[in-house]
Design a protein around this motif. Structure first.
Motif, PDB file in Angstrom:
ATOM      1  N   GLU A 105       0.814  -1.215   0.000  1.00 52.94           N
ATOM      2  CA  GLU A 105       0.000   0.000   0.000  1.00 52.94           C
ATOM      3  C   GLU A 105       0.847   1.264   0.000  1.00 52.94           C
ATOM      4  N   GLU A 106       2.109   1.150   0.448  1.00 60.53           N
ATOM      5  CA  GLU A 106       2.958   2.345   0.504  1.00 60.53           C
ATOM      6  C   GLU A 106       4.182   2.285  -0.404  1.00 60.53           C
ATOM      7  N   SER A 107       4.463   1.108  -0.948  1.00 61.57           N
ATOM      8  CA  SER A 107       5.669   0.932  -1.740  1.00 61.57           C
ATOM      9  C   SER A 107       5.470  -0.238  -2.684  1.00 61.57           C
ATOM     10  N   HIS A 108       6.348  -0.366  -3.656  1.00 65.17           N
ATOM     11  CA  HIS A 108       6.198  -1.466  -4.610  1.00 65.17           C
ATOM     12  C   HIS A 108       6.539  -2.808  -3.959  1.00 65.17           C
ATOM     13  N   VAL A 109       5.603  -3.764  -4.080  1.00 63.61           N
ATOM     14  CA  VAL A 109       5.824  -5.161  -3.730  1.00 63.61           C
ATOM     15  C   VAL A 109       5.179  -5.962  -4.852  1.00 63.61           C
ATOM     16  N   ASP A 110       5.947  -6.828  -5.460  1.00 63.59           N
ATOM     17  CA  ASP A 110       5.451  -7.639  -6.564  1.00 63.59           C
ATOM     18  C   ASP A 110       4.217  -8.433  -6.127  1.00 63.59           C
ATOM     19  N   ASP A 111       3.189  -8.433  -6.958  1.00 59.61           N
ATOM     20  CA  ASP A 111       1.960  -9.176  -6.664  1.00 59.61           C
ATOM     21  C   ASP A 111       2.226 -10.658  -6.428  1.00 59.61           C
ATOM     22  N   LEU A 112       3.247 -11.218  -7.087  1.00 57.90           N
ATOM     23  CA  LEU A 112       3.557 -12.639  -6.910  1.00 57.90           C
ATOM     24  C   LEU A 112       3.982 -12.957  -5.473  1.00 57.90           C
ATOM     25  N   VAL A 113       4.563 -11.982  -4.776  1.00 56.71           N
ATOM     26  CA  VAL A 113       4.954 -12.198  -3.379  1.00 56.71           C
ATOM     27  C   VAL A 113       3.711 -12.470  -2.546  1.00 56.71           C
ATOM     28  N   VAL A 114       2.708 -11.617  -2.691  1.00 61.33           N
ATOM     29  CA  VAL A 114       1.466 -11.778  -1.934  1.00 61.33           C
ATOM     30  C   VAL A 114       0.769 -13.076  -2.337  1.00 61.33           C
ATOM     31  N   LYS A 115       0.720 -13.339  -3.616  1.00 60.14           N
ATOM     32  CA  LYS A 115       0.063 -14.545  -4.123  1.00 60.14           C
ATOM     33  C   LYS A 115       0.756 -15.805  -3.590  1.00 60.14           C
ATOM     34  N   TYR A 116       2.088 -15.813  -3.595  1.00 62.45           N
ATOM     35  CA  TYR A 116       2.822 -16.983  -3.103  1.00 62.45           C
ATOM     36  C   TYR A 116       2.545 -17.201  -1.617  1.00 62.45           C
ATOM     37  N   LEU A 117       2.587 -16.146  -0.829  1.00 60.17           N
ATOM     38  CA  LEU A 117       2.338 -16.284   0.608  1.00 60.17           C
ATOM     39  C   LEU A 117       0.914 -16.762   0.868  1.00 60.17           C
ATOM     40  N   ASN A 118      -0.032 -16.271   0.091  1.00 58.53           N
ATOM     41  CA  ASN A 118      -1.415 -16.722   0.224  1.00 58.53           C
ATOM     42  C   ASN A 118      -1.523 -18.215  -0.058  1.00 58.53           C
ATOM     43  N   ARG A 119      -0.923 -18.648  -1.148  1.00 59.42           N
ATOM     44  CA  ARG A 119      -0.986 -20.056  -1.522  1.00 59.42           C
ATOM     45  C   ARG A 119      -0.215 -20.924  -0.540  1.00 59.42           C
ATOM     46  N   LEU A 120       0.907 -20.420  -0.036  1.00 57.13           N
ATOM     47  CA  LEU A 120       1.694 -21.189   0.933  1.00 57.13           C
ATOM     48  C   LEU A 120       0.894 -21.424   2.210  1.00 57.13           C
TER      49      LEU A 120
END
Length: 183
Positions: free
Chosen positions: A142-157
């Motif tokens: 929300e405040e800086s760039h974080v690749d969407d794949l990071v969030v997606k991977y953590l969600n799936r993990l």
């Protein structure tokens, strides 16, 4: 090489790229939680019941180091600093593993309480730390760039760790503890 540098003695640390930030910065909290998660994955991996899963745990721990280095990189220096990257195939691997585990499990008809055996409980602890890492990555996004794949991977993990907790319990012959809400 000495492990201590004394450069963090005043409450600051360096991001990959050299930028100094407070150790309480959200970016540090995010990758620190990923590091904590990686440690809990090590505990899950070391359970006797998971000896046959060493390869998937090696993959997961490697991806968590990748995510940690991504989160530890100064977003203004991205592209100028080389870090490993995450791929959609990493998420697909988790999905494939979940599908394999899920084939042998009875259908889930209610919420399951964590516990029943230490190996099952460790999976749940790792899952909840993973959810916290995911929330922190989203907050950072929300405040800086974080690749969407990071969030997606953590969600799936975290999903994988839930299915793993059920599979471990099943393999150990542990009865699932279902939640029966008090009415």
């Amino acid at each position: 090489m000495k492990i201590y540098t004394k450069t963090g003695d005043k409450g600051e640390t360096s991001l990959i790229g050299g930028t100094r930030v407070k150790k309480s910065h959200l970016r540090i909290e995010a990758y620190g939680t990923v590091d904590e998660l990686n440690s809990f994955i090590g505990v899950v991996r070391d359970q006797e019941v998971n000896q046959k899963r060493q390869e998937i745990f090696s993959e997961i721990q490697d991806r968590l180091f990748t995510i940690g280095s991504t989160l530890a990189t100064d977003p203004d220096k991205e592209g100028k600093v080389q870090t490993p990257d995450l791929h959609e195939a990493d998420i697909q691997l988790l999905e494939e593993q979940m599908d394999l585990l899920d084939q042998r499990l009875p259908p889930l008809r209610s919420f399951v309480l964590p516990g029943g055996h230490p190996a099952v409980s460790f999976c749940h602890v790792a899952r909840t730390v993973c959810r916290r890492a995911e929330r922190l990555a989203i907050a950072l996004q929300e405040e800086s760039h974080v690749d969407d794949l990071v969030v997606k991977y953590l969600n799936r993990l975290s999903d994988f760790l839930f299915v793993l907790s059920r599979a471990v319990g099943f393999e150990l012959g542990v009865k699932e503890i279902t939640w029966k809400p008090r009415m």
